[in-house]
Design a protein around this motif. Sequence first.
Motif, PDB file in Angstrom:
ATOM      1  N   THR A   1      11.693 -18.092  63.838  1.00  0.00           N
ATOM      2  CA  THR A   1      12.051 -19.520  63.759  1.00  0.00           C
ATOM      3  C   THR A   1      13.391 -19.689  63.043  1.00  0.00           C
ATOM      4  N   ARG A   2      13.555 -18.972  61.943  1.00  0.00           N
ATOM      5  CA  ARG A   2      14.813 -19.058  61.176  1.00  0.00           C
ATOM      6  C   ARG A   2      16.004 -18.681  62.050  1.00  0.00           C
ATOM      7  N   GLN A   3      15.887 -17.583  62.773  1.00  0.00           N
ATOM      8  CA  GLN A   3      17.005 -17.123  63.591  1.00  0.00           C
ATOM      9  C   GLN A   3      17.292 -18.094  64.735  1.00  0.00           C
ATOM     10  N   ALA A   4      16.253 -18.553  65.398  1.00  0.00           N
ATOM     11  CA  ALA A   4      16.435 -19.468  66.533  1.00  0.00           C
ATOM     12  C   ALA A   4      17.015 -20.808  66.060  1.00  0.00           C
ATOM     13  N   GLN A   5      16.483 -21.331  64.948  1.00  0.00           N
ATOM     14  CA  GLN A   5      16.993 -22.623  64.458  1.00  0.00           C
ATOM     15  C   GLN A   5      18.443 -22.489  63.986  1.00  0.00           C
ATOM     16  N   TYR A   6      18.762 -21.368  63.358  1.00  0.00           N
ATOM     17  CA  TYR A   6      20.144 -21.223  62.882  1.00  0.00           C
ATOM     18  C   TYR A   6      21.103 -21.073  64.061  1.00  0.00           C
ATOM     19  N   GLU A   7      20.649 -20.413  65.108  1.00  0.00           N
ATOM     20  CA  GLU A   7      21.484 -20.318  66.316  1.00  0.00           C
ATOM     21  C   GLU A   7      21.725 -21.723  66.897  1.00  0.00           C
ATOM     22  N   ALA A   8      20.691 -22.532  66.895  1.00  0.00           N
ATOM     23  CA  ALA A   8      20.846 -23.911  67.393  1.00  0.00           C
ATOM     24  C   ALA A   8      21.804 -24.709  66.512  1.00  0.00           C
ATOM     25  N   VAL A   9      21.702 -24.512  65.195  1.00  0.00           N
ATOM     26  CA  VAL A   9      22.594 -25.202  64.249  1.00  0.00           C
ATOM     27  C   VAL A   9      24.044 -24.780  64.487  1.00  0.00           C
ATOM     28  N   CYS A  10      24.260 -23.488  64.687  1.00  0.00           N
ATOM     29  CA  CYS A  10      25.626 -22.999  64.911  1.00  0.00           C
ATOM     30  C   CYS A  10      26.196 -23.561  66.211  1.00  0.00           C
ATOM     31  N   ALA A  11      25.380 -23.572  67.256  1.00  0.00           N
ATOM     32  CA  ALA A  11      25.847 -24.115  68.536  1.00  0.00           C
ATOM     33  C   ALA A  11      26.190 -25.599  68.397  1.00  0.00           C
ATOM     34  N   TRP A  12      25.367 -26.336  67.667  1.00  0.00           N
ATOM     35  CA  TRP A  12      25.591 -27.770  67.435  1.00  0.00           C
ATOM     36  C   TRP A  12      26.915 -28.006  66.722  1.00  0.00           C
TER      37      TRP A  12
END
Lengths: 288, 288
Positions: A201-212
């Motif tokens: 979850t941490r990795q996926a959410q951080y990837e989403a944050v970076c893309a945003w």
Amino acid sequence: MTATSAAPKPYLTAANQTVSAANGIDYAYREVGDGTPPLVLLQHFRGNLDNWDPALIDALASARRVVTFDSVGVGGSSGTTPSTVTQMARDAIAFLEAMKLDQVDLLGFSIGSFVAQELVLIRPSLVRRLVLASAAPQGAAGMHGWAPEVIAGVGKPTFNPEGYLGVFFAPSPASRDAGRQLLGRLAERTDDRDAPTTWQTRQAQYEAVCAWGIPNHALLQRVSAINVPVFVANGDSDPMILPHYSYLLAGLIPQARVKIYPDSAHGFLFQYNAEFAADVEEFLSDPC
Amino acid sequence: MTATSAAPKPYLTAANQTVSAANGIDYAYREVGDGTPPLVLLQHFRGNLDNWDPALIDALASARRVVTFDSVGVGGSSGTTPSTVTQMARDAIAFLEAMKLDQVDLLGFSIGSFVAQELVLIRPSLVRRLVLASAAPQGAAGMHGWAPEVIAGVGKPTFNPEGYLGVFFAPSPASRDAGRQLLGRLAERTDDRDAPTTWQTRQAQYEAVCAWGIPNHALLQRVSAINVPVFVANGDSDPMILPHYSYLLAGLIPQARVKIYPDSAHGFLFQYNAEFAADVEEFLSDPC
């Protein structure tokens, strides 16, 4: 009831419930309070049902039905956490449909505010009013991946209370003291706690944050299509998502109001739980 | 000085002065106070030297040198008013050069705020700090040509006090009363008044305002290049340039702070002359 009896704490004892959605996911959720439309909350980076301040939820629920839930792959919900905000918004819509909710008020906090923006753009009819806490629009310059000390504070494999306090609370003694009180409230529930969030979850959410946060001025225009009333709020010293971005949202969204809370940071809504709940209630009940 | 003696009013008696610039224009100006860098003011739609509230100028000048001037073709200055904000900025630069000012603090009000933004983008080294009052960035959606009742109120051939009050002050009795007091202060100078602004100025300035308001999301990015500290301020009920645009500026400009004054409109800086002057002074003297 005597003068010495404690105030009731409905969220502390709210049962963990499960609803099965058409996307095959079993979503974990809790609810307290009554009323229509409900206020549905979208949680911050790595947060689960236990990371909502019970004092805030109870204050919000004194006037309305409040629903918290784990999105796909988060805490007690099944599945794998996706790595895009758009998929998170689709997953939130699947939860609302499983709950048979045709229209809700949405409160999105941090990454949850990104999901909330995306949700109201994808399915406008689902949202009556929107609260964006510690928020930023997709594409805003200067927020890609957060500052190094921020992701270091909250991005480690195990929970770091000092790192959490450094992001969610301002450096002043008053704010840090509020932070330590919050940690006490978050630990108060001992039975039936939610499952912890995973590294996936941490990795996926951080990837989403970076893309945003990839800067793209053109994308800022997207939120000008949000045609419901919006309340944008932040702490004045938030190091994770600067209040600068709250002004940007308020300047881009046609029907927005904004409030910046003094001497507070990313977790201003927990630090000022009573005041923020009252401000949200005033916003949601305002005839506009 | 006895307790009953009136406070001094330097701006009321400041002489009309003239400076000849390299562009062939004789600029009319006034100055009060002392200090470096001076605070140079850029005036609103159709305004001349007499349209600055003397109470505001005197409050600002208590701590620093304040310079007001008529741009090209306006009031007592020679020439023909241009119909673009960019040319107005170049004309303001010519005035600053004629005054031998290498660096100034700028306060732009209304169309003057447009000129101030353009000036700092064209010649960044001239500006130390920037105050944008009742301001909006070029290209912002929804402000093209102002609302019909606004341009009707202040766009007629002859001055209409009720129209002016309707744009510059909020509908409340308190704000309207402040407006009538302002009209009294603006009329107090009887000797050596500035020349009135012409219909040519009105038409050219309105053309510039309309061009500034043509919606173009891409142009919003321009102000992100402003790399000096900026104070953005507006009245909460400004019908001419909505406070929405102040949030947009504060969200686009990297180093911006914003304040919205309650129960006031386009002329909030006159209504709150003491408070606004104190806020400006705090901003200009802040070590940041």
